[in-house]
Design a protein around this motif. Structure first.
Motif, PDB file in Angstrom:
ATOM      1  N   LEU A 268     -50.826  79.646  19.203  1.00 47.64           N
ATOM      2  CA  LEU A 268     -51.793  78.999  18.335  1.00 47.64           C
ATOM      3  C   LEU A 268     -51.501  77.500  18.278  1.00 47.64           C
ATOM      4  CD1 LEU A 268     -54.179  79.817  16.478  1.00 47.64           C
ATOM      5  CD2 LEU A 268     -52.539  79.891  14.593  1.00 47.64           C
ATOM      6  N   THR A 269     -52.537  76.683  18.155  1.00 50.02           N
ATOM      7  CA  THR A 269     -52.389  75.224  18.224  1.00 50.02           C
ATOM      8  C   THR A 269     -51.305  74.673  17.300  1.00 50.02           C
ATOM      9  OG1 THR A 269     -54.683  74.973  18.925  1.00 50.02           O
ATOM     10  CG2 THR A 269     -53.617  73.042  17.997  1.00 50.02           C
ATOM     11  N   PRO A 270     -51.275  75.005  15.992  1.00 45.28           N
ATOM     12  CA  PRO A 270     -50.213  74.444  15.147  1.00 45.28           C
ATOM     13  C   PRO A 270     -48.823  74.937  15.521  1.00 45.28           C
ATOM     14  CG  PRO A 270     -51.530  76.037  13.921  1.00 45.28           C
ATOM     15  CD  PRO A 270     -52.243  75.782  15.206  1.00 45.28           C
ATOM     16  N   VAL A 271     -48.717  76.143  16.083  1.00 41.92           N
ATOM     17  CA  VAL A 271     -47.418  76.630  16.546  1.00 41.92           C
ATOM     18  C   VAL A 271     -46.965  75.817  17.755  1.00 41.92           C
ATOM     19  CG1 VAL A 271     -46.162  78.601  17.496  1.00 41.92           C
ATOM     20  CG2 VAL A 271     -47.820  78.946  15.663  1.00 41.92           C
ATOM     21  N   GLY A 272     -47.906  75.542  18.666  1.00 48.31           N
ATOM     22  CA  GLY A 272     -47.573  74.748  19.842  1.00 48.31           C
ATOM     23  C   GLY A 272     -47.068  73.366  19.482  1.00 48.31           C
ATOM     24  N   ALA A 273     -47.574  72.811  18.363  1.00 51.71           N
ATOM     25  CA  ALA A 273     -47.146  71.475  17.945  1.00 51.71           C
ATOM     26  C   ALA A 273     -45.704  71.461  17.460  1.00 51.71           C
ATOM     27  CB  ALA A 273     -48.067  70.953  16.848  1.00 51.71           C
ATOM     28  N   THR A 274     -45.140  72.629  17.093  1.00 52.46           N
ATOM     29  CA  THR A 274     -43.757  72.692  16.615  1.00 52.46           C
ATOM     30  C   THR A 274     -42.763  72.935  17.745  1.00 52.46           C
ATOM     31  OG1 THR A 274     -43.778  75.089  16.213  1.00 52.46           O
ATOM     32  CG2 THR A 274     -44.600  73.658  14.444  1.00 52.46           C
ATOM     33  N   LEU A 275     -43.256  73.243  18.934  1.00 54.22           N
ATOM     34  CA  LEU A 275     -42.376  73.532  20.058  1.00 54.22           C
ATOM     35  C   LEU A 275     -41.888  72.240  20.706  1.00 54.22           C
ATOM     36  CD1 LEU A 275     -44.364  76.497  21.662  1.00 54.22           C
ATOM     37  CD2 LEU A 275     -42.430  76.595  20.073  1.00 54.22           C
ATOM     38  N   PRO A 276     -40.746  72.260  21.397  1.00 51.96           N
ATOM     39  CA  PRO A 276     -39.983  73.435  21.802  1.00 51.96           C
ATOM     40  C   PRO A 276     -39.088  73.985  20.690  1.00 51.96           C
ATOM     41  CG  PRO A 276     -38.924  71.466  22.622  1.00 51.96           C
ATOM     42  CD  PRO A 276     -40.207  71.016  21.981  1.00 51.96           C
TER      43      PRO A 276
END
Length: 329
Positions: A268-276
């Motif tokens: 999900l987009t907001p999850v991707g923003a927290t990676l790596p």
């Protein structure tokens, strides 16, 4: 390097660095570490304004722009999917165009506007109906994992505008139809069975993830190494369109791709923003990240001396509740 999009005027700005040594001054572009890492990162600035870090011709850029419209919520209304959101910049659309990617079909839906808000309803039958002349694939050929519809707002003069989606918009699964935000923060309406992870974290040497999925498949979650022959598998718990799995950290250097029911797992987009998201276990370093937009991958590297294990391997986790240990080092 830190860039504040609020300090930039409206428009697109290419990023670069100035390197000086003695009397020599050089300019250099900011580029991604690899091609698959050239993916957008979006930040909400308020009142429909967004700052987007992206790459054009392999060079980093920051774009500051106001959305014309943003979908903030969705729900099932009988046999239709209702989208509600907000309009910006005085935009007053009349219809919403939903077009098949090959251009064979296009549907136009009336947009109800009230002040700065709008509502539009998409009949599920339109989005799931297949054309009579659609070519039939042999039973041995796997059908495409998804079909993404092209969505545009249409103004009275015929001008078409893209539709954004709230970055935290949870995926809506309506049968085969999925409504969510893509990696660039745009509205994504598609026919797909691909899983979308909205929770992702390392726990006790394993990657625990959960999210939504489509279809009735009951396959396992797999990590597949780019090198043929190496696979890590884990059982999946499913409940009312959601899945949960705990996958052991893969043993063996390289890049591993996540699959559920034989199709790539997206984040999900907001999850991707927290990676790596990283995990250190002895001589191994594990890095969960997204590549090619929103696909989940795990990069494994060895941080100390010693030969990497490169023989084919398979690890299984009997149940999600079990917490597997980190690989032997």
């Amino acid at each position: 390097m830190t860039v504040d999009p609020l300090a930039l005027p409206v428009g697109e700005w290419l990023l670069g660095v100035v390197v000086s040594r003695r009397e020599v001054v050089r300019r250099a572009a900011v580029r991604p570490p690899e091609t698959s890492a050239a993916q957008p990162l979006v930040k909400e600035l308020g009142h429909g304004w967004r700052g987007t870090l992206d790459f054009r011709d392999g060079r980093a850029s920051v774009t500051v722009r106001q959305c014309a419209a943003r979908v903030d919520a969705h729900r099932l209304d009988g046999d239709r999917v209702e989208l509600t959101g907000e309009l910006f910049g005085g935009v007053r659309p009349t219809t919403l165009s939903v077009q098949h990617p090959d251009g064979s079909r296009e549907f136009m839906y009336h947009v109800d506007g009230s002040g700065e808000g709008f509502t539009v309803r998409l009949p599920l039958a339109d989005l799931t109906d297949k054309p009579v002349d659609e070519p039939r694939l042999p039973k041995e050929v796997e059908p495409p994992g998804s079909v993404r519809w092209r969505v545009r707002l249409v103004l009275a003069d015929g001008t078409e505008l893209p539709v954004a989606a709230r970055l935290g918009l949870a995926p809506g699964r309506y049968g085969e139809v999925c409504v969510t935000a893509d990696a660039a923060g745009q509205l994504r309406v598609e026919l797909t069975r691909q899983a979308i992870a909205d929770v992702l974290r390392w726990e006790h040497g394993a990657l625990r993830l959960s999210g939504t999925h489509g279809g009735d498949a009951r396959g396992e979650l797999e990590l597949r190494a780019e090198e043929e022959g190496r696979t890590v598998r884990a059982d999946v718990v499913r409940d009312k369109g959601r899945f949960t799995a705990s996958v052991p950290a893969p043993a063996g250097a390289g890049r591993w791709h996540a699959y559920l029911d034989g199709m790539p797992v997206r984040v999900l987009t907001p999850v991707g923003a927290t990676l790596p998201a990283e995990l250190a276990a002895g001589a191994w370093q594990f890095r969960a990240d997204r590549r090619d937009g929103d696909r989940l991958v795990i990069d494994v590297t060895r941080t100390t001396g010693g030969a990497d294990a490169d023989t084919p391997m398979e690890v299984r986790v009997p149940q999600v509740g079990r917490q597997p240990a980190a690989p032997d080092v």
